[in-house]
Scaffold this active site. Structure first.
Site, mmCIF file in Angstrom:
data_model
loop_
_atom_site.group_PDB
_atom_site.id
_atom_site.type_symbol
_atom_site.label_atom_id
_atom_site.label_comp_id
_atom_site.label_asym_id
_atom_site.label_seq_id
_atom_site.Cartn_x
_atom_site.Cartn_y
_atom_site.Cartn_z
ATOM 1 N N ARG A 281 -0.128 4.504 8.949
ATOM 2 C CA ARG A 281 1.135 3.905 8.519
ATOM 3 C C ARG A 281 2.022 3.783 9.751
ATOM 4 N NH1 ARG A 281 5.251 5.779 3.686
ATOM 5 N NH2 ARG A 281 5.298 7.764 4.813
ATOM 6 N N ASP B 133 -16.180 -12.833 -21.351
ATOM 7 C CA ASP B 133 -15.859 -13.885 -20.391
ATOM 8 C C ASP B 133 -15.705 -13.263 -19.001
ATOM 9 O OD1 ASP B 133 -13.489 -12.503 -20.648
ATOM 10 O OD2 ASP B 133 -12.347 -14.189 -21.459
ATOM 11 N N GLU C 190 9.134 -1.218 -1.099
ATOM 12 C CA GLU C 190 9.945 -0.074 -1.508
ATOM 13 C C GLU C 190 11.437 -0.349 -1.375
ATOM 14 O OE1 GLU C 190 8.922 3.220 1.042
ATOM 15 O OE2 GLU C 190 8.500 1.909 2.732
ATOM 16 N N ILE D 213 0.761 13.097 -1.330
ATOM 17 C CA ILE D 213 1.413 13.691 -0.167
ATOM 18 C C ILE D 213 0.887 15.090 0.136
ATOM 19 C CG2 ILE D 213 3.520 12.324 -0.332
ATOM 20 C CD1 ILE D 213 4.829 14.671 -1.831
#
Length: 287
Positions: free
Chosen positions: A66, A267, A127, A219
């Protein structure tokens, strides 16, 4: 490969990064943003680079970093971690972009990654109010293959009060799933901040599954197990999926375009559901 769980690990804690794959998460994200103090960013980049370039670091999960929001900081992150490419770049599977607010943010990051010879997919973390409202356009950027929803930062941006029920962010949470589904990319749900409340985590993750999310961020390593368990399909659902795909193979062999399973016409969307169920069941078998 399913992204049931995405575990954040601080980028300035090399011992934790090396252990992160043992938690069992489908994705590990080395965090250079919120988990690292401003004065420690340079050291964190070098730590992440050292771990990724280590030939003994060979996790069997997706590896992500990140970065900081698009701009000079993100470029510094990529330069510090990837340099001119090499072993670190070869180990990297994806990059998460926080505070993604419009398609330009994702496109700029994609250009930066290309400059560093690391053309890996982007997980766009939406966010903020602007990011939620632009989620469809962000998900449509070719390099983006997942949207992640950040409830905590969104609530702060809105000035909303976080509640156990989460009604203050429910509309945005559903909107991210819709945007991701429309673009055929993954949707990854927000973190659960109480690391001691395993049952609360399971309940919230089950709700995320019902909403249509493909995975959830964590976390703490202890959150990975409950998240993975919540995304594991029930045996009855797995049996249904197996019947659907077996019937599809039989119909294809006979040249039939339509077929029934348990009295239901099947389907393309139901076939896709069946394939997803089996993929998640296989991931659970690997745990």
């Amino acid at each position: 490969m399913p992204r049931r769980s995405l575990l954040f690990t601080p980028g300035d804690r090399p011992e934790m990064m090396r252990k992160a794959p043992t938690a069992g998460a489908d994705v590990i994200a080395f965090d250079l943003e919120d988990a690292v103090a401003p004065g420690s960013k340079a050291d964190a980049r070098e730590s992440v680079r050292a771990v990724l370039a280590d030939p003994e670091f060979s996790p069997d999960c997706e590896v992500c970093i990140r970065v900081n929001p698009t701009g000079i900081a993100a470029d510094d992150d990529l330069r510090g971690v990837l340099g001119e490419g090499g072993d670190a770049a070869a180990t990297l599977d994806a990059v998460m972009l926080p505070k993604t607010e419009d398609p330009d943010d994702a496109e700029t990051l994609a250009d930066l990654l290309a400059e560093h010879d690391a053309e890996v997919p982007i997980i766009a973390l939406v966010e903020t109010a602007a990011g939620i409202l632009a989620a469809e356009d962000i998900a449509a950027v070719p390099e983006v293959d997942a949207l992640a929803f950040g409830a905590e930062d969104l609530a702060a941006d809105l000035g909303a009060t976080r509640t156990d029920e989460g009604t203050e962010v429910l509309h945005a949470r559903e909107h991210v799933v819709l945007a991701a589904s429309a673009a055929d990319v993954d949707a990854i749900d927000t973190v659960y901040t109480d690391i001691e409340d395993a049952e609360g985590l399971r309940e919230e993750t089950r709700f995320a599954v019902e909403l249509g999310y493909d995975g959830k961020m964590a976390i703490h390593p202890g959150q990975v197990g409950p998240i993975n368990e919540s995304f594991t399909p029930d045996p009855e659902r797995v049996e249904w999926a197996e019947r659907v795909l077996a019937a599809e193979a039989e119909a294809d062999a006979e040249g039939r375009g339509v077929f029934r399973v348990d009295g239901e016409m099947i389907d393309a969307p139901l076939i896709a559901q069946a394939e997803r169920v089996l993929a998640y069941a296989e991931a659970a078998d690997r745990d």
